[in-house]
Design a protein around this motif. Structure first.
Motif, mmCIF file in Angstrom:
data_model
loop_
_atom_site.group_PDB
_atom_site.id
_atom_site.type_symbol
_atom_site.label_atom_id
_atom_site.label_comp_id
_atom_site.label_asym_id
_atom_site.label_seq_id
_atom_site.Cartn_x
_atom_site.Cartn_y
_atom_site.Cartn_z
ATOM 1 N N GLN A 1 0.845 -1.184 0.000
ATOM 2 C CA GLN A 1 0.000 0.000 0.000
ATOM 3 C C GLN A 1 0.886 1.240 0.000
ATOM 4 O O GLN A 1 1.703 1.421 0.889
ATOM 5 C CB GLN A 1 -0.917 0.008 1.214
ATOM 6 C CG GLN A 1 -1.861 1.184 1.272
ATOM 7 C CD GLN A 1 -2.749 1.295 0.047
ATOM 8 O OE1 GLN A 1 -3.485 0.367 -0.279
ATOM 9 N NE2 GLN A 1 -2.688 2.425 -0.650
ATOM 10 N N SER B 1 -2.131 6.992 4.318
ATOM 11 C CA SER B 1 -1.872 6.196 5.530
ATOM 12 C C SER B 1 -2.478 6.841 6.773
ATOM 13 O O SER B 1 -2.617 6.192 7.807
ATOM 14 C CB SER B 1 -0.364 5.982 5.723
ATOM 15 O OG SER B 1 0.312 7.179 6.038
ATOM 16 N N TYR C 1 -2.105 -0.564 5.374
ATOM 17 C CA TYR C 1 -0.640 -0.550 5.322
ATOM 18 C C TYR C 1 -0.064 -1.673 6.187
ATOM 19 O O TYR C 1 0.916 -2.315 5.813
ATOM 20 C CB TYR C 1 -0.115 0.815 5.782
ATOM 21 C CG TYR C 1 -0.447 1.915 4.814
ATOM 22 C CD1 TYR C 1 0.514 2.426 3.952
ATOM 23 C CD2 TYR C 1 -1.734 2.438 4.736
ATOM 24 C CE1 TYR C 1 0.205 3.429 3.041
ATOM 25 C CE2 TYR C 1 -2.063 3.439 3.826
ATOM 26 C CZ TYR C 1 -1.080 3.927 2.988
ATOM 27 O OH TYR C 1 -1.394 4.910 2.082
ATOM 28 N N ASN D 1 1.736 -4.114 3.682
ATOM 29 C CA ASN D 1 3.180 -3.892 3.762
ATOM 30 C C ASN D 1 3.869 -4.826 4.748
ATOM 31 O O ASN D 1 4.906 -5.419 4.423
ATOM 32 C CB ASN D 1 3.463 -2.433 4.131
ATOM 33 C CG ASN D 1 2.971 -1.463 3.076
ATOM 34 O OD1 ASN D 1 2.489 -1.870 2.024
ATOM 35 N ND2 ASN D 1 3.068 -0.182 3.339
ATOM 36 N N TYR E 1 2.931 5.081 6.890
ATOM 37 C CA TYR E 1 3.460 4.467 5.666
ATOM 38 C C TYR E 1 4.959 4.224 5.797
ATOM 39 O O TYR E 1 5.458 3.115 5.566
ATOM 40 C CB TYR E 1 3.170 5.369 4.468
ATOM 41 C CG TYR E 1 3.997 5.058 3.246
ATOM 42 C CD1 TYR E 1 3.814 3.868 2.543
ATOM 43 C CD2 TYR E 1 4.971 5.951 2.788
ATOM 44 C CE1 TYR E 1 4.583 3.571 1.430
ATOM 45 C CE2 TYR E 1 5.737 5.662 1.677
ATOM 46 C CZ TYR E 1 5.534 4.470 0.999
ATOM 47 O OH TYR E 1 6.311 4.188 -0.112
#
Length: 336
Positions: free
Chosen positions: A87, A93, A100, A104, A153
């Protein structure tokens, strides 16, 4: 025929990388969920071009799906894996942090577990220049400490660097992490400044310019970035003997792991970036000056010396050239 597995294959960078590998004679396994974070039709068009090659296989699923990557690694035994899925977006975020975490962090965990069970020759994973966080000494160097991320993020991406290091140390997995710097070019993401600015300027709409225009970015042209990735595929890190790391290298003293900046080594003022768009479109921008957004940073700037040392290559496309290429693509794609 060598096999490469690329996650995020229908994404902006993923598309260019897959095309480069296919042109070079690789068989490519592409994994992409075709999420609706931005225009799915754009992703589908990129993927359709990749599927014109008989050596491209696409898999539509999320990387965080339990067992998905484990099964693909077992079935395809890829020699090299480039993990680009995740993401993206600093500002998003703040609105949807869980996406995320899942994409991630959990997605990278699934990747690392698959690589542990079925080790490729080289595992390459995308990180971000945002990992440098609150660092204010520039240009950013890979050996600088990066402990103070200022967006979730960035925090998830920095976490994947640490996760990958632990697997590299424990299981001897050769891992290269990339820190990307503001990638742009044709087929780019609609949530990025170049796309949004070009669309608004051509429509005669105002553009939102944050921090009242006092922003600097190291804009990296996508073709240059992909060239760097391709060359680093062959620069496989090795665990150093006696913990001796060459000066200037980010190689871990205890693992076959390093992080490499992929940037243009050129800090460009946002006002000059906008001027390049105006020149390429032939239109003046109406600017809506705004304060800095939460989680954003006023500047990024890469030191790309390590990339040059490892590969002999340094990104070179000037912003005026790259912006011109993007605007030409945009006009053709959207018929404006």
């Amino acid at each position: 025929m060598k096999t490469a597995l690329v996650t995020g294959s229908a994404g902006f960078i993923g598309y260019f990388l897959c095309r480069r590998l296919l042109d070079e004679g690789f068989r490519v396994i592409g994994v992409d969920a075709l999420s609706d974070y931005y225009d799915v039709a754009l992703k589908q068009r990129r993927e359709a071009m990749l599927k014109e090659s008989p050596h491209y296989r696409c898999v539509h699923d999320k990387v965080e799906t339990p067992g998905l990557l484990m099964g693909l690694f077992a079935e395809e035994t890829p020699e090299v894996v480039i993990h680009l899925a995740g993401q993206a977006g600093v500002r998003h975020s703040l609105e949807d942090p869980r996406s995320y975490l899942e994409s991630n962090i959990i997605g990278t965990f699934e990747l690392l577990e698959a690589a542990r069970a079925h080790p490729p020759r080289h595992l390459l994973i995308a990180s971000t220049s945002s990992a440098y966080g609150a660092n204010d000494v520039m240009p950013y160097v890979e050996t600088d400490r990066a402990d103070h991320q200022i967006s979730f993020y960035a925090a998830t991406k920095k976490s994947t660097e640490a996760m990958a290091h632990s697997y590299a140390h424990l299981y001897g997995l050769p891992v290269t992490m990339f820190r990307f710097f503001t990638v742009y070019g044709p087929w780019g993401r609609p949530d990025m400044a170049l796309f949004k600015f070009t669309k608004a300027i051509l429509n005669g709409d105002p553009i939102d310019v944050y921090n009242y225009g006092d922003m600097k970015r190291d804009f990296t042209y996508v073709v240059d970035l992909v060239e760097g990735i391709r060359l680093l595929m062959d620069a496989i890190p090795e665990r150093p003997a006696n913990r001796e790391v060459p000066e200037g290298d980010s190689l871990s003293p205890v693992a076959p792991w390093r992080v490499v900046n992929l940037g243009n080594s050129d800090c460009v003022q946002l006002v000059d970036f906008i001027k390049a768009i105006e020149a390429a479109t032939g239109c003046r921008a109406k600017q809506n000056l705004m304060p800095m957004q939460a989680g954003d940073v006023p500047a990024t700037w890469a030191n790309a010396d390590l990339l040059k040392t490892l590969t002999g290559y340094r990104p070179k496309t000037r912003v005026t050239e790259g912006v011109k290429a993007f605007v030409a693509w945009y006009r053709d794609y959207y018929k404006v």
